[in-house]
Enzyme design. Structure first.
Site, PDB file in Angstrom:
ATOM      1  N   LYS A  36       0.835  -1.202   0.000  1.00 14.51           N
ATOM      2  CA  LYS A  36       0.000   0.000   0.000  1.00 14.51           C
ATOM      3  C   LYS A  36       0.868   1.249   0.000  1.00 14.51           C
ATOM      4  CE  LYS A  36      -0.342   0.135   5.040  1.00 14.51           C
ATOM      5  NZ  LYS A  36      -1.227   0.190   6.217  1.00 14.51           N
ATOM      6  N   TYR A 258      16.212  30.645   6.324  1.00  8.37           N
ATOM      7  CA  TYR A 258      15.035  31.403   6.715  1.00  8.37           C
ATOM      8  C   TYR A 258      15.026  31.682   8.210  1.00  8.37           C
ATOM      9  CZ  TYR A 258      12.912  30.657   2.138  1.00  8.37           C
ATOM     10  OH  TYR A 258      12.637  30.676   0.799  1.00  8.37           O
TER      11      TYR A 258
END
EC number: 5.1.1.1
Length: 362
Positions: A36, A258
């Protein structure tokens, strides 16, 4: 300049080895290989193709995932862990040898009312303590009675459960209670049983039943938070790499990235890696999270950005533009990186975006 962006190199031999390890742990059980979520980020069709000679079945979470495997030539039965959503999906499942999990009464109603062109194989999901989906033990008798009267269902049916805490060794009694709960709810009513996820395969041999469902362990990652796959004879399948695209001289007191959240305490060299959260590398990876540059462990410095991540190479670092960076893989387990980030390795490998190239080796 011989730099490249993020690449996930995946060893087919490692995945095949890991399935064999799971089967050796449960020699009397058949194996349902769980592919999955794009095989936990490793490529579902490629993984299923690599395992088709050794897996007895495959399992996916979504109907569309099963359709993709069938269209790609996978012929083994495919178990739909979440079952079907409507009559059309049920009809398709019956015609294409999808085994169907039934976990709620609305599905049972549809199963009773929908004419099918072929018999369908059913796995009844028993809620043994996860409390997400599944019939309660008190509902089991009525569910099995109703299903036994449906002529288009392969009889007898099968039953499955999913452990909530098998990956917590200190909570062993909880899983033991779940095993007992499941066994009491299904005794004498079913053909085959499937209880164990990867944690159950490793830690609860008494619950292996007729089928095991190895998932994360196929990819060399342990379900136990304080361990690594290698502790259980597993081989990590994914080597997530990139390269340096810049190396900068950096003075003490200067920030990086940042918000200037990291300020160097010394003169140093900063390496810039061509990877970021746009590739699936976790934005929340904190300063100090390790990567390997040319095999040398160095820490993240500054915030992870969309396309770039910076590391402190140290004042004596001699790395150059184009040098390889291992984000997790050989020499740096995904489980260790996950612990730094405050998540689990499952999330690291499944969250890769479409940008990193998948390459398959051996």
């Amino acid at each position: 300049m011989d730099a490249h962006g993020a690449i996930a190199r995946i060893s087919l031999a490692a995945v095949q080895h890991n399935l064999q390890q799971a089967k050796q742990l449960a020699p009397s059980a058949k194996a349902i290989a769980v592919v999955k979520a794009n095989a936990y980020g490793h490529g579902d069709l490629t993984m299923a193709s690599a395992l088709k000679d050794t897996a007895d079945m495959f399992a996916v979470a979504r109907f569309e995932e099963a359709q993709k495997l069938r269209a790609g030539g996978i012929r083994q039965p495919i178990l739909l862990l979440s079952g079907f959503l409507n009559a059309a999906q049920l009809e398709f499942a019956a015609l294409n040898n999808f085994h169907v999990c039934i976990h709620e009464f609305a599905q049972l109603d549809v199963l009773e009312k929908t004419p099918l062109a072929a018999p369908v194989t059913i796995w009844v999901k028993i809620d043994s303590g996860m409390h997400r989906i599944g019939f309660s033990p008190e509902q089991a008798d009525s569910v099995f009675t109703r299903i036994s009267a449906i002529k288009q269902v392969v009889q007898p049916v099968n039953a499955m459960t999913h452990f909530a805490r098998a990956d917590e060794p200190e909570q062993r009694s909880v899983t033991e209670a779940a095993i007992t709960c499941f066994q009491q709810a299904t005794a004498g009513k079913v053909k085959h049983t499937a209880l164990c996820n990867s944690a159950g395969v490793i830690a609860f041999p008494e619950a292996h039943g007729d089928f095991i469902r190895p998932g994360i362990m196929l990819y060399g990652i342990t379900p136990f938070g304080d361990k690594q796959g290698t502790d259980f004879g597993l081989r990590p399948a994914m080597n997530f790499t990139s390269s340096l695209i810049a190396v900068r001289e950096h003075k003490a007191g200067e920030p990086v990235g940042y918000a200037g959240s990291w300020v160097s305490p010394r003169d140093t060299r900063i390496g810039v890696i061509a990877v970021g959260y746009g590739d699936g590398y976790p934005r929340m990876a904190p300063e100090g999270t390790p990567v390997l540059v040319n095999g040398r462990r160095v820490p993240l410095a500054g915030r992870v950005a969309m396309d770039m991540t910076t590391v402190d190479l140290g004042p004596e670092g001699n790395e150059q533009v184009g040098d390889e960076v291992i984000l997790w893989g050989d020499g740096l387990a995904a489980e260790e990186v996950a612990r730094h980030v405050g998540t689990i390795a499952y999330e690291l490998v499944t969250r890769l975006t479409a940008r990193p190239r998948l390459e398959y080796v051996d």
